[in-house]
Structure formats: C-alpha cells, structure tokens
Design an enzyme around this catalytic site. Structure first.
Site, PDB file in Angstrom:
ATOM      1  N   HIS A  80       0.868  -1.184  -0.030  1.00 15.32           N
ATOM      2  CA  HIS A  80      -0.013  -0.134   0.093  1.00 15.32           C
ATOM      3  C   HIS A  80       0.912   1.287   0.045  1.00 15.32           C
ATOM      4  O   HIS A  80       0.264   2.320  -0.181  1.00 15.32           O
ATOM      5  CB  HIS A  80      -1.071  -0.054   1.232  1.00 15.32           C
ATOM      6  CG  HIS A  80      -2.000  -0.967   1.244  1.00 15.32           C
ATOM      7  ND1 HIS A  80      -2.874  -1.273   0.159  1.00 15.32           N
ATOM      8  CD2 HIS A  80      -2.266  -2.049   2.369  1.00 15.32           C
ATOM      9  CE1 HIS A  80      -3.582  -2.237   0.386  1.00 15.32           C
ATOM     10  NE2 HIS A  80      -3.478  -2.790   1.690  1.00 15.32           N
ATOM     11  N   ASP A 133      -2.967 -10.836  -2.311  1.00 16.59           N
ATOM     12  CA  ASP A 133      -3.405 -10.305  -1.045  1.00 16.59           C
ATOM     13  C   ASP A 133      -4.939  -9.789  -1.241  1.00 16.59           C
ATOM     14  O   ASP A 133      -5.327  -9.303  -2.357  1.00 16.59           O
ATOM     15  CB  ASP A 133      -2.606  -9.079  -0.634  1.00 16.59           C
ATOM     16  CG  ASP A 133      -2.856  -8.274   0.864  1.00 16.59           C
ATOM     17  OD1 ASP A 133      -2.255  -8.649   1.710  1.00 16.59           O
ATOM     18  OD2 ASP A 133      -4.042  -7.761   1.018  1.00 16.59           O
ATOM     19  N   HIS A 179      -6.387  -7.199  -0.244  1.00 14.87           N
ATOM     20  CA  HIS A 179      -6.465  -5.676  -0.441  1.00 14.87           C
ATOM     21  C   HIS A 179      -5.766  -5.553  -1.997  1.00 14.87           C
ATOM     22  O   HIS A 179      -4.671  -6.292  -2.359  1.00 14.87           O
ATOM     23  CB  HIS A 179      -6.072  -4.826   0.547  1.00 14.87           C
ATOM     24  CG  HIS A 179      -6.776  -5.457   1.764  1.00 14.87           C
ATOM     25  ND1 HIS A 179      -6.074  -6.054   2.886  1.00 14.87           N
ATOM     26  CD2 HIS A 179      -7.707  -4.723   2.287  1.00 14.87           C
ATOM     27  CE1 HIS A 179      -7.070  -6.258   3.800  1.00 14.87           C
ATOM     28  NE2 HIS A 179      -7.923  -5.277   3.541  1.00 14.87           N
ATOM     29  N   ASP A 219      -4.800 -12.841   3.466  1.00  9.86           N
ATOM     30  CA  ASP A 219      -5.983 -12.289   4.139  1.00  9.86           C
ATOM     31  C   ASP A 219      -7.143 -12.485   3.220  1.00  9.86           C
ATOM     32  O   ASP A 219      -8.295 -12.145   3.504  1.00  9.86           O
ATOM     33  CB  ASP A 219      -5.774 -10.833   4.673  1.00  9.86           C
ATOM     34  CG  ASP A 219      -5.026 -10.021   3.438  1.00  9.86           C
ATOM     35  OD1 ASP A 219      -4.677 -10.363   2.432  1.00  9.86           O
ATOM     36  OD2 ASP A 219      -4.882  -8.856   3.824  1.00  9.86           O
TER      37      ASP A 219
HETATM   38 ZN   LIG Z   1      -4.152  -7.163   2.845  1.00  9.06          ZN
END
Ligand SMILES: [Zn+2]
Length: 315
Positions: free
Chosen positions: A130, A167, A169, A250
């Site tokens: 991120h 992931d 995200h 995740d």
């Molecule tokens: Zn994540």
C-alpha cells in the site's frame, strides 16, 4: 538447489499498539510453523540492514518520503506511537524493521539472480504493497516488492519484472510505482469494494497493470478462474525474467479483514501456477514477500503451504 527463507527477530519490535491487526504475533505464528522439521531443508538468512538500502529505496520513493519516515522515527522516546495515517502506526522499532523488510527483498533478489537458490520467501513486516511513491498508508511504509524489482533491473539487468499480488487488498502502492513502466508488470486479485478502493479492471497503466477484482463471498473456484484469465495468461505473454510475489494471506476465509473465501489449497494452487510460469520464462526465479494475513492460524498454515510449494519447485 534450494529455497531461501529470510526473516529477522527485529520484525517483532515494530509495535503497532494494542488491538492492531498487523501485529508482532503474526511473526511468532509463522515461526512456529516454519520451525517444523518439514522446513529443515530451507536455507535461512537474516534480513539485513544493508549499506545501500536507502539508495535502493530512493529508486522508487522520493528522498522527501524517506526523510519524513526517518524524522518521525527519530521522535520517539519509549512506548510512544505516531500515526502517519489513520491505520499506519510507527513506534521505536519501526524504522529498523522497515529497513530490514526492504533489505530482505534485496538479499532475496541477490540470491535468486546469482543462482545461489531457486526461490526465496521473505517473512517480513511491515508489509509494503500500500505504500505509494509519496506516502505511507495501510500498514506500509516502503514499497518492498517494487524496490526489489527496481533493484533487480539496476543491479542485474533484468528486463521484465513482474509483481503478482494475491493479498485480499489491492496493492495501490505497487500499481502507483509501476503505472507507466511497460517493463514492470503488476497483476492483482483482490476484493472490491474494499480498502484501499483502487484496483478496477479499467486501471491498466500502459497495458502493464492487470487487475482482477473479486466480490465479497467469492470462493476458490471463482478466484482460480479470474487468476487464470486475468493474471496468468497475460503474465505468460509478458515472459518475466523474475517473478516477485506480494504474498498476502488475508483472502483466506477465516481472515477478519477480508470477505473472500480462499483456503490453503487455493494458495498452494496459485503458487504452483507462478512456479510453472517462472520455470518457463525466468529459470524458476521467484522472490515472495509477505504482505497481509490477520487470522494467526490461517496465516501460519497458508504460509506453510506456500513455502512448501516453493521448496517442492526447488528440489
Ligand atoms: Zn491485505
């Protein structure tokens, strides 16, 4: 040949405060699994504080970003915290952990590009995907995988670099760094809508960004179909010299932060497919770096199958 595992005790000193999901126990849970005798063939190496780490970071981030994180890190006494965004927390141990997290990726690139090992897993934190060029966010300070990719290009002349991110995200930071670089491929499966809000199909960079958004509740079968069509087929056409993995776990069905329904077998399958492509185009070279994964048992088991799949490819 073999698989390299890179980690360091200082990763538990990155204290994010009570109740934060990206917590030191994640490292301890993975340690318990990777301490099993099944993993005794791994080569093990400590994530370093490299003399050139800042030089490599500023290939991707402006110096002002590095200096901002450094200046916050110098403001601590003991047991204090600083929020650099809503959920990105620094404490006394963060600076060293963040530099060793980057350094782990750099050492892994050295090892695979010089054929000392076939592939490597970096058990590191803080994560990186991120972190945009000019800002820390989402538990991340520096773009670990993008820095590793740029290092592989600068140091070893690798021409086509790929980061594959499973992931839950979207890796907005990696996408931000790679956006206009046709020789850097970013492919991501992720839940949408979900933090950070990017990752739509229409975000394609210069034809080098491949997003495969999934919706809450999607399971392994839907994941595999999207991953095959949207990630693996374009990746094979791209023919990477090195495959770097943003290995977040995740998307597991038990994860508290995501709503996808993957299980360990899906992570094994995804890893196997990356191994197949890396074997065809990159002499098997894979550098995998830990991103998310917040249910400790699901995280540790998923890392276990991921690393065993890398080990099987190397034997
Ligand atoms: Zn994540």
């Amino acid at each position: 040949m073999s698989t390299l595992l890179i980690t360091h005790p200082s990763f538990v000193d990155h204290d994010t405060g009570f109740g934060h999901p990206e917590r030191p126990d994640r490292m301890r849970a993975i340690d318990r699994v990777l301490g099993h005798e099944l993993f005794s063939p791994l080569k093990r190496q400590q994530a370093p504080l490299r003399d050139d780490v800042e030089e490599q970071i500023v290939r991707v981030h402006p110096k002002s970003h590095l200096e901002r994180i450094r200046s916050v890190s110098q403001s601590f006494t003991t047991n204090t915290y600083a929020h650099v965004d809503g959920d990105t927390v620094m404490s006394k141990g963060t600076w060293e952990a963040a530099l060793r997290s980057v350094g782990g990726g750099l050492d892994a690139v050295d090892a695979v590009m010089t054929d000392k090992v076939d592939n490597a897993f970096c058990q590191v934190r803080p994560p990186g995907h991120h972190a945009e060029k000019e800002r820390a966010m989402g538990f991340c300070f520096f773009s670990n995988t993008a820095i590793a990719a740029h290092y592989a290009r600068a140091r070893f002349g690798a021409e086509r670099l790929a980061v594959i991110d499973f992931d839950v995200h979207h890796g907005n930071g990696t996408q931000d760094v790679f956006w206009s670089d046709k020789d850097m491929f970013y492919g991501s499966t992720h839940q949408m809508p979900l933090f950070p809000g990017t990752g739509a199909l229409s975000e394609t960079g210069v034809g080098n960004i491949w997003n495969a958004p999934l919706k809450e509740g999607d399971d392994g079968a839907i994941f595999r179909e999207a991953y095959t069509q949207r990630i693996l087929d374009p990746l094979m056409n791209f023919a990477p010299d090195l495959v770097i993995v943003s290995a977040g776990f995740d998307a597991h069905k038990h994860d508290p932060l995501g709503g996808l329904r993957l299980v360990e077998a899906d992570f094994m399958w995804a890893t196997t497919k990356l191994v197949e492509i890396a074997t065809k185009t990159a002499n098997g070279r894979i550098v995998s770096m830990l991103e998310g994964g917040y249910n400790l048992e699901a995280l540790a088991k998923s890392v276990g199958v991921h690393v065993r799949t890398l080990m099987a490819a190397a034997s």
